[in-house]
Design an enzyme around this catalytic site. Structure first.
Site: not given
Ligand SMILES: *Cc1c(COP(=O)(O)O)cnc(C)c1O
Length: 456
Positions: A173, A268, A296
């Site tokens: 994701y 990511d 985050k």
């Molecule tokens: C949470 C998350 C996202 C998206 O971040 P948002 O601040 O919710 O847009 C992208 N990549 C990873 C790995 C995530 O855990």
């Protein structure tokens, strides 16, 4: 590790929660009536009653609890129930909730104005701190969310390489951009809609997929189409299919293959950054990506994202280069104050060995409880990030994860809620331990798990 005292006046109530009389094992049934009525009301003006789909309890049944406040490791709902929190706002709250020092930094910043849309000194010191902490960062650009970070990093990778195709893994994701909502994990998995409506066929056609932890498949894909691939984007420790660590040599293999074909490797680290180690998974596993996405923890509970990496690549971003990316509230003074304070605390205190120890104790305890209750649960853990998959098999990729007994997880989730523990309302999520999770919180969780498993 003693975190600074939280701002709320009342002391934490971990040991003697009103709902858990330790001498009396029969737990009075918790009431969620106020939560239910607020959620019902909210559902009339907010789609599904939530501002992000995973918050709904669709995958586990029932009505979401509505939060009143949080403090340390604890959440308190509007009915007055307390919970040991393992969601941690889906990752950011590594210091625990309502930290006094973060709160003070926010108040101080707010007094000087909440947004200028112009340069500040603090965004400079924050960028310097990020480049110092995260091994691969030479330059970094702030955005407002993880989604923005991945979108921007991929546009940059495409602009830099002058190629269109990107590679992601099944169950990875990376936010909700059109071309990334292909076999995405997390909410998309939970809701059973791996591909969203409203995504034009054309926008996903350049997104190629391989299984996580499968070097041979990746090698084959690059052998076929490597010269057209701009980047491979990956969660170095998968978190959005539940926690799945990379196998030995996997990340090094990705580094080698992308380099060989002139594609960029994008980590990511929105979830793993400042979580599995101060410098993220790239520090933990010793692999240097070309670009890194952050989110985050970086905002300390406020909306911050960032992308950065090689200076020669980052210099392609506007106004230096032709790749456009902008944001009215990017580098917002409040967000930067919370983020910088959080990261400086992490850097100074180095809580990672402690987090690892606490989480190991928790997961070992949960494991023992599961085997005692004769319920197969397969645990994965990297530092303070973990998942218990309701199945006997080892989980190394998305297909493995999907073999979990989600109905049993749903029942377990509800029992844990009744017993004062807040888990993610989905099997396919990572759980998080904060530095505010003390022995009492862990004990209480293990006790709750024992009762919950007995009730299954
Ligand atoms: C949470 C998350 C996202 C998206 O971040 P948002 O601040 O919710 O847009 C992208 N990549 C990873 C790995 C995530 O855990």
């Amino acid at each position: 590790m003693t975190p600074s005292s939280p701002i709320a006046k009342s002391p934490p109530t971990i040991a003697n929660s009103s709902n858990h009389d330790e001498s009396d094992k029969t737990v009075s049934k918790r009431s969620f009536s106020r939560s239910e009525s607020i959620f019902t009301r909210g559902s009339k003006s907010i789609p599904g009653g939530v501002n992000s789909p995973v918050r709904a309890f669709r995958a586990v049944g029932g009505s979401p609890i509505v939060i009143d406040r949080a403090e340390g490791a604890m959440l308190y709902d509007v009915d007055g129930n307390d919970y040991v929190d393992y969601v941690g706002s889906w990752g950011p709250m590594i210091l625990g909730h309502a930290r006094k020092d973060v709160h003070e930094a926010l108040v101080k910043a707010a007094e000087k104005g909440t947004s200028f849309g112009a340069c500040t000194e603090r965004e400079v010191s924050f960028a310097e701190l990020l480049c110092e902490i995260v091994p691969s960062l030479e330059k970094v650009r702030l955005v407002n969310s993880g989604t923005e970070a991945t979108m921007s990093a991929l546009r940059l990778a495409r602009g830099f390489t002058k190629r269109d195709k990107i590679v992601k893994v099944f169950g990875g994701y990376h936010g909700h951009a059109d071309y990334l909502l292909v076999r995405a994990g997390s909410g998309a998995t939970t809701l059973g809609v791996p591909d969203s409506a409203g995504v034009p066929k054309g926008s996903a056609q350049d997104t190629l997929l391989v299984p996580f932890n499968d070097i041979a498949a990746t090698e084959q894909l690059f052998a076929d189409q490597g010269k057209e691939i701009a980047a491979l984007i990956i969660e170095p420790v998968a978190g959005n299919m539940g926690c799945v660590p990379p196998q030995d040599g996997y990340l090094a293999g990705l580094r080698r293959i992308t380099e060989q074909y002139g594609a960029l490797l994008i980590f990511d680290e929105v979830m793993t950054g400042f979580r599995v180690a101060l410098g993220g998974a790239q520090e933990l596993y010793g692999i240097t990506p070309d670009l890194t996405c952050l989110g985050k923890v970086i905002g300390g509970g406020l909306p911050v994202g960032a992308y950065g990496g090689r200076a020669d690549v980052m210099d392609h971003v506007a106004p230096l280069g032709p790749v456009y990316q902008a944001g009215t509230l990017s580098g917002n003074p409040l967000a930067v104050a919370a983020g910088e304070t959080t990261l400086r605390i992490l850097k100074t205190q180095n809580p990672y060995p402690q987090l690892d120890k606490t989480t190991a104790r928790l997961v070992e305890g949960l494991k023992a409880g599961a085997s005692q209750a004769d319920i197969p649960i397969s645990f994965n853990r990297v530092g303070s990030m973990w998942t218990g998959f309701f199945q006997a098999g080892t989980v190394t990729n998305f297909d493995d994860a999907k073999a979990s007994d989600t109905e049993r997880y749903a029942r377990y989730f509800s029992e844990m809620l009744q017993n004062g523990v807040y888990l993610a309302p989905s099997q396919f999520e990572a759980a998080f331990v904060s530095i505010a999770h003390d022995d009492a919180a862990i004990e209480r969780t293990l006790e709750a798990a024992k009762r919950a498993l007995a009730a299954l």
